[in-house]
Design an enzyme around this catalytic site. Structure first.
Site, mmCIF file in Angstrom:
data_model
loop_
_atom_site.group_PDB
_atom_site.id
_atom_site.type_symbol
_atom_site.label_atom_id
_atom_site.label_comp_id
_atom_site.label_asym_id
_atom_site.label_seq_id
_atom_site.Cartn_x
_atom_site.Cartn_y
_atom_site.Cartn_z
ATOM 1 N N ILE A 33 36.991 45.403 49.400
ATOM 2 C CA ILE A 33 35.909 46.391 49.272
ATOM 3 C C ILE A 33 35.916 47.346 50.470
ATOM 4 C CG2 ILE A 33 33.404 46.710 49.049
ATOM 5 C CD1 ILE A 33 34.726 45.354 46.631
ATOM 6 N N ASP A 76 41.820 42.614 43.374
ATOM 7 C CA ASP A 76 41.443 43.695 44.295
ATOM 8 C C ASP A 76 41.965 45.052 43.819
ATOM 9 O OD1 ASP A 76 39.744 42.686 46.214
ATOM 10 O OD2 ASP A 76 41.365 41.908 47.465
ATOM 11 N N ASP A 136 46.725 32.117 59.492
ATOM 12 C CA ASP A 136 47.344 31.315 58.428
ATOM 13 C C ASP A 136 48.861 31.349 58.615
ATOM 14 O OD1 ASP A 136 44.842 31.219 57.339
ATOM 15 O OD2 ASP A 136 45.273 32.538 55.626
ATOM 16 N N GLU A 179 51.011 31.280 56.319
ATOM 17 C CA GLU A 179 51.616 32.136 55.292
ATOM 18 C C GLU A 179 51.564 33.627 55.612
ATOM 19 O OE1 GLU A 179 48.957 30.014 53.603
ATOM 20 O OE2 GLU A 179 50.043 29.185 51.882
ATOM 21 N N THR A 202 34.548 36.227 66.286
ATOM 22 C CA THR A 202 35.272 37.506 66.291
ATOM 23 C C THR A 202 36.204 37.581 67.487
ATOM 24 O OG1 THR A 202 33.491 38.629 65.134
ATOM 25 C CG2 THR A 202 34.973 40.023 66.405
ATOM 26 N N CYS A 210 40.442 41.100 23.400
ATOM 27 C CA CYS A 210 41.689 40.334 23.294
ATOM 28 C C CYS A 210 41.452 39.019 22.540
ATOM 29 C CB CYS A 210 42.322 40.147 24.663
ATOM 30 S SG CYS A 210 44.115 40.022 24.549
ATOM 31 N N LEU A 211 41.404 37.882 23.221
ATOM 32 C CA LEU A 211 41.121 36.646 22.507
ATOM 33 C C LEU A 211 39.777 36.762 21.780
ATOM 34 C CD1 LEU A 211 42.054 33.721 21.886
ATOM 35 C CD2 LEU A 211 40.743 32.976 23.855
ATOM 36 N N GLY A 212 38.871 37.528 22.339
ATOM 37 C CA GLY A 212 37.564 37.747 21.710
ATOM 38 C C GLY A 212 37.700 38.417 20.347
ATOM 39 N N HIS A 222 42.615 45.617 26.767
ATOM 40 C CA HIS A 222 41.602 45.320 27.781
ATOM 41 C C HIS A 222 40.963 46.603 28.309
ATOM 42 C CE1 HIS A 222 42.467 40.986 28.403
ATOM 43 N NE2 HIS A 222 43.643 41.341 27.909
ATOM 44 N N GLU A 241 38.342 46.918 29.928
ATOM 45 C CA GLU A 241 37.693 46.690 31.230
ATOM 46 C C GLU A 241 38.574 47.081 32.411
ATOM 47 O OE1 GLU A 241 38.897 44.386 29.240
ATOM 48 O OE2 GLU A 241 39.541 42.566 30.272
HETATM 49 N N1 GLN Z 1 45.814 34.219 24.293
HETATM 50 C C1 GLN Z 1 45.787 35.404 23.502
HETATM 51 C C2 GLN Z 1 47.168 36.030 23.379
HETATM 52 O O1 GLN Z 1 48.050 35.766 24.150
HETATM 53 C C3 GLN Z 1 44.800 36.398 24.061
HETATM 54 C C4 GLN Z 1 45.140 36.873 25.434
HETATM 55 C C5 GLN Z 1 43.996 37.540 26.138
HETATM 56 O O2 GLN Z 1 42.835 37.346 25.784
HETATM 57 N N2 GLN Z 1 44.305 38.286 27.188
HETATM 58 O O3 GLN Z 1 47.388 36.829 22.504
#
Ligand code: GLN
Length: 533
Positions: free
Chosen positions: A21, A73, A150, A152, A194, A384-386, A510, A512
């Site tokens: 941020i 990020d 760290d 790493e 700090t 997507c899966l939704g 997606h 979003e």
């Molecule tokens: N698992 C589902 C697929 O691979 C949906 C993936 C997701 O929701 N990003 O198609």
């Protein structure tokens, strides 16, 4: 052409202080002064990218337009700057080692012993410079993941030290973010962590130029002066970052303390142009003074960790502000939803979003949720899966295809309404092999999706292996679930929509990932409007 300037952001004392941020806020300020800026994240883990990480490990996996699976990020960077990031903006230790080892196998090191210094650090420096190849940017901000000290992070810190030495102080500066905790027993804010963190950084050969102190309360001038003296930085280079109600306020707070001015002065860049932040401030005013409020349920299986749905939550903030509406998000565990409790759990919501995801856990709860929204005319947004769950539900309960499923969950289903994409069938590796990044979609006029976008041709980002099975499309459309968005090249169904419903849209992509403060995503805007009415 002017040289590219580099700003590094490191973190000390503890993780989760919000380096992302702070980086995004500074970048926003520099951008709003007319500089072209990008932000890069270097992650110290061995995974080649976070695509193979469970969201519980690292929160959401963010996807860039060019198809990189990246750290969340990068989502903040895009939401603040409103410019796309790319594959080059996120580099992990795994990727660095992979390229060095590939070169070694090809014999490129000509018999040399391959070592962390110089070979790994050279590759890190190459990747840092790669983002701005062709002098695309005036300033590159690079956030170093992890905490100074760290094991790493050491090669990254060493690379920063080398770059500082190679490029000179005017071309390269380091901002170190630390924590100033408040001890309630003595009523004091303490600077020792700090001091120790800066000492740790000094041991690696880096003198930070600017310190940003995370704190839950204002720090007085004496304390800041003390930090400046003990840590060897200028007094006006000690900046406090007090907790704020929204991350989008951080740029304003940083500007008030002159962080951007100090950075420009140290980099010998002009600070003549004041930042143009009108649009940003307008957004903040709307965000803080909502005229309406709604409650939206996000149904998913990673709800214990809201970072797993970061971009969705931020998209609601953008679209809520634009609609002058406060959005109260209720995270609902899909495993908790059953036939007998769904009315209880889901009524009272103004809208429901069923989240993306992988695998079988919690899937039936998502399918039930889609049914509840469809039958009760509640605005429904499936991502997507939704979307796939909404399709499964419609197949089972409207088309009466008993046991219809996605072959991801039940590969023996009699009705595979969601099936593996053709090009996925021969792929066995899991990393970086999904359908990733931006793909075109053409939307049918007259649909609600078209109403939302106001155009037919869009590009949206994807991350999936399964797709709507075209074989069933005729049946779906005959019964009122329409494929209103399709990929013009492959014909893949990208948007499904219910004809006779207030607002019921499922998208295979997606949205979003591409919502930003100044450009809230049209589907989120339209969904929120539907929830409000
Ligand atoms: N698992 C589902 C697929 O691979 C949906 C993936 C997701 O929701 N990003 O198609």
């Amino acid at each position: 052409m002017a040289e590219v300037k580099y700003v590094f952001v490191t973190g000390g004392v503890t993780s989760s202080l919000g380096k992302g941020i702070i980086s995004a806020s500074l970048a926003k300020l520099l951008q709003s002064r007319g500089y072209s800026v990008t932000i890069q994240k270097l992650d110290p883990y061995i995974n080649v990218d976070p695509g193979t990480l469970n969201p519980y490990e690292h929160g959401e996996c963010y996807v860039t337009l060019d198809g990189a699976e990246t750290d969340l990020d990068l989502g903040h960077y895009e939401r603040f700057l409103n410019v796309p990031t790319s594959q080059a903006n996120n580099v992990t230790t795994g990727r660095i080692y992979q390229s060095v080892i590939n070169k070694e196998r090809k014999g490129d090191y000509l018999g040399k012993t391959v070592q962390v210094i110089p070979h790994i650090t050279d590759e890190i420096k190459r990747r840092i410079k790669l983002v701005s190849s062709g002098n695309k940017y005036d300033i590159v901000l690079t956030e170093i993941g992890g905490t100074v000290g760290d094991i790493e992070s050491l090669p990254y810190i060493e690379s920063v030290r080398q770059l500082k030495w190679e490029l000179g102080a005017q071309n390269c500066l380091v901002i170190h973010l630390t924590l100033v905790p408040y001890l309630s027993s003595t009523g004091e804010s303490k600077t020792k962590p700090t001091q120790h963190s800066v000492k740790e950084l000094l041991e690696t050969g880096i003198q930070p130029d600017i310190l940003v102190l995370r704190t839950d309360r204002h720090l007085n001038t004496d304390l800041k002066r003390k930090v400046a003296l003990f840590c060897n930085v200028e007094e006006n280079a000690v900046i406090e970052s007090v907790d704020v109600s929204t991350i989008y306020e951080v740029p304003i707070k940083m500007h008030e303390q002159g962080l951007d001015k100090t950075v420009l002065r140290k980099l010998a860049l002009s600070d003549e142009n004041e930042p143009k932040l009108d649009e940003w401030r307008e957004f903040l005013t709307k965000l803080k003074n909502p005229k309406n409020s709604i409650k939206v349920g996000i149904v998913g299986k990673y709800v214990e960790l809201p970072d797993a749905y970061k971009s969705i939550a931020e998209s609601f903030i953008h679209s809520g502000a634009m609609n002058e509406c406060e959005i109260d998000i209720e995270y609902i565990h899909s495993e908790d939803i059953t036939e007998s409790n769904m009315t209880d759990r889901l009524s009272g919501l103004n809208g429901i979003l069923v989240a993306p995801g992988f695998g079988s856990r919690g899937i039936e709860g998502k399918v039930l949720t889609a049914r509840f929204a469809r039958e009760n005319n509640i605005p429904f947004f499936g991502i997507c899966l939704g979307m796939q769950c909404a399709v499964i539900e419609f197949a089972r309960n409207v088309l009466k295809l008993d046991g219809a499923h996605s072959t991801e969950i039940n590969h023996k289903t009699k009705y595979p309404v969601i099936d593996l994409m053709e090009e996925q069938k021969s792929i066995s590796d899991k990393g970086g092999t999904m359908r990733l990044g931006g793909y075109k979609c053409v939307i049918s006029k007259g649909s609600k999706a078209f109403e939302a976008y106001g155009k037919t041709d869009i590009i949206e980002r994807h991350r999936h292996r399964y797709e709507f099975n075209d074989k069933y499309l005729h049946d779906f459309e005959k019964n009122g679930m329409l494929a209103v968005g399709k990929n013009p090249e492959s014909g893949l169904v990208e948007i499904m929509e219910l004809k006779d419903h207030k607002w019921f849209i499922g998208v295979q992509f997606h949205p979003e990932y591409s919502s930003t403060v100044v450009n809230p995503h049209p589907l989120f805007l339209s969904f929120v409007k539907a929830c409000m009415s």
